[in-house]
Design a protein around this motif. Structure first.
Motif, PDB file in Angstrom:
ATOM      1  N   HIS A  39      44.487 -35.043  69.071  1.00 46.31           N
ATOM      2  CA  HIS A  39      45.509 -34.782  68.050  1.00 46.31           C
ATOM      3  C   HIS A  39      45.766 -36.068  67.266  1.00 46.31           C
ATOM      4  O   HIS A  39      45.277 -37.148  67.639  1.00 46.31           O
ATOM      5  N   ALA A  40      46.542 -35.944  66.189  1.00 47.85           N
ATOM      6  CA  ALA A  40      46.725 -37.055  65.257  1.00 47.85           C
ATOM      7  C   ALA A  40      47.300 -38.290  65.937  1.00 47.85           C
ATOM      8  O   ALA A  40      46.944 -39.427  65.586  1.00 47.85           O
ATOM      9  N   TRP A  43      44.577 -40.716  67.253  1.00 47.66           N
ATOM     10  CA  TRP A  43      43.529 -41.291  66.403  1.00 47.66           C
ATOM     11  C   TRP A  43      43.469 -42.818  66.461  1.00 47.66           C
ATOM     12  O   TRP A  43      42.386 -43.378  66.651  1.00 47.66           O
ATOM     13  N   ILE A  61      41.489 -32.489  65.589  1.00 43.12           N
ATOM     14  CA  ILE A  61      42.598 -31.778  66.222  1.00 43.12           C
ATOM     15  C   ILE A  61      42.011 -30.708  67.139  1.00 43.12           C
ATOM     16  O   ILE A  61      41.366 -29.762  66.690  1.00 43.12           O
ATOM     17  N   ALA A  69      50.273 -28.678  65.780  1.00 41.77           N
ATOM     18  CA  ALA A  69      49.741 -29.355  64.591  1.00 41.77           C
ATOM     19  C   ALA A  69      50.414 -28.829  63.318  1.00 41.77           C
ATOM     20  O   ALA A  69      50.883 -27.684  63.266  1.00 41.77           O
ATOM     21  N   GLN A  70      50.431 -29.690  62.323  1.00 41.12           N
ATOM     22  CA  GLN A  70      50.971 -29.337  61.013  1.00 41.12           C
ATOM     23  C   GLN A  70      49.864 -29.435  59.972  1.00 41.12           C
ATOM     24  O   GLN A  70      48.897 -30.183  60.154  1.00 41.12           O
ATOM     25  N   ASP A  73      48.774 -32.759  59.010  1.00 42.09           N
ATOM     26  CA  ASP A  73      47.800 -33.471  59.846  1.00 42.09           C
ATOM     27  C   ASP A  73      46.400 -33.386  59.247  1.00 42.09           C
ATOM     28  O   ASP A  73      45.584 -34.301  59.422  1.00 42.09           O
ATOM     29  N   ALA A  76      46.255 -35.960  56.654  1.00 43.58           N
ATOM     30  CA  ALA A  76      46.134 -37.255  57.317  1.00 43.58           C
ATOM     31  C   ALA A  76      44.719 -37.480  57.845  1.00 43.58           C
ATOM     32  O   ALA A  76      44.200 -38.606  57.801  1.00 43.58           O
ATOM     33  N   LEU A  77      44.082 -36.417  58.353  1.00 37.64           N
ATOM     34  CA  LEU A  77      42.709 -36.540  58.835  1.00 37.64           C
ATOM     35  C   LEU A  77      41.765 -36.864  57.689  1.00 37.64           C
ATOM     36  O   LEU A  77      40.881 -37.735  57.814  1.00 37.64           O
ATOM     37  N   GLN A 121      38.821 -28.267  59.287  1.00 35.80           N
ATOM     38  CA  GLN A 121      38.196 -29.494  59.790  1.00 35.80           C
ATOM     39  C   GLN A 121      36.679 -29.486  59.564  1.00 35.80           C
ATOM     40  O   GLN A 121      36.072 -30.538  59.335  1.00 35.80           O
TER      41      GLN A 121
END
Length: 274
Positions: A39-40, A43, A61, A69-70, A73, A76-77, A121
């Motif tokens: 998960h974030a 990282w 994730i 998770a949101q 995220d 952010a990834l 993803q």
């Protein structure tokens, strides 16, 4: 030389002796570990661990963390993959996938949510030119559907335990299949048969440490109730797991080491370049 293509060295189970665990694996020939995030919040840690120990990492994730998770995220990834594009230790997007084993993840809403995060993803992996490391649990067919839709052509189906037809579908798409501790149990008849029938070029080795302990570390519920401690899996178990696979295939251990390393570097190309 061995590559553990899936090792959660950032897990809390290693907090007390993480560096010693990694050094013990190095002493038995595990020269590289791939540390996939779940998960974030993990990282930065997996990247730091890879840097400290000369290993590699993946960002993603995990489906078990999809409930928390949101959508932010995913943004952010995307940003993290962009910022770390020049990092030779970042080898994949992962661990991502679908899990239809855990009951809470099998409701219609959670299946849909998992699919959303999985395909999002995959699109990021395609955008950033990276392979993927897949969590495959009762979900192989849908995972393959996503790979075809997003045109992902390289990666690892981690802890694979599906049918021979599903295995061949992953192989045909350019993936390798990860084999680890489950292979060491005599009752894993289908998995052992698959490990012998697949072409050698399709196999990579992994521990999934601290999870999926090999047979010699496993304690039954009855044994644990009597006070026996469950053995903690670690990357140092990889050569012994490999020895079981080499025995099943009737091949020299040194040949399996060379082939599994070559396979890992093929499906995660930055492993070869680093």
């Amino acid at each position: 030389m061995w590559i553990d293509t899936h090792c959660h060295l950032d897990a809390a189970e290693f907090d007390a002796d993480r560096d010693a665990v990694r050094e013990a694996a190095r002493q038995v020939g595990v020269t590289r570990c791939v540390i996939p995030a779940v998960h974030a919040g993990h990282w930065p840690e997996v990247a730091q661990l890879a840097e400290r120990h000369g290993d590699a990492y993946a960002l993603g994730i995990h489906p078990l963390y999809v409930p928390q998770a949101q959508e932010a995220d995913l943004l952010a990834l995307d940003q993290a993959l962009h910022e770390r594009a020049g990092d030779p230790r970042l080898v994949a997007v992962g661990e991502i996938g679908l899990d239809f084993f855990v009951p809470e993840l099998c409701t219609p809403d959670m299946r849909e949510r998992q699919w959303f995060f999985y395909t999002a993803q995959l699109k990021l992996a395609q955008k950033h030119g990276l392979p993927v490391i897949l969590h495959v649990r009762r979900s192989a067919d849908l995972l393959l559907k996503g790979l075809r839709q997003c045109r992902i052509t390289s990666g690892i189906a981690h802890a694979f335990n599906g049918s021979s037809q599903q295995a061949q579908a992953f192989v045909d798409m350019g993936f390798a299949l990860g084999f680890g501790g489950t292979l060491t149990y005599e009752r894993s008849l289908q998995l052992r048969r698959l490990a012998c029938e697949l072409p050698l070029s399709a196999l990579v080795l992994e521990t999934d440490a601290p999870d999926i302990p090999p047979q010699w570390l496993y304690q039954t519920a009855e044994q644990r109730a009597l006070g026996a401690a469950q053995g903690r899996n670690s990357p140092a178990e990889l050569p012994r797991i490999a020895q079981v696979l080499a025995g099943l295939r009737g091949m020299p251990l040194v040949d399996l080491a060379a082939a599994s390393t070559r396979n890992a570097q093929r499906v995660l190309p930055k492993l070869a370049a680093a």
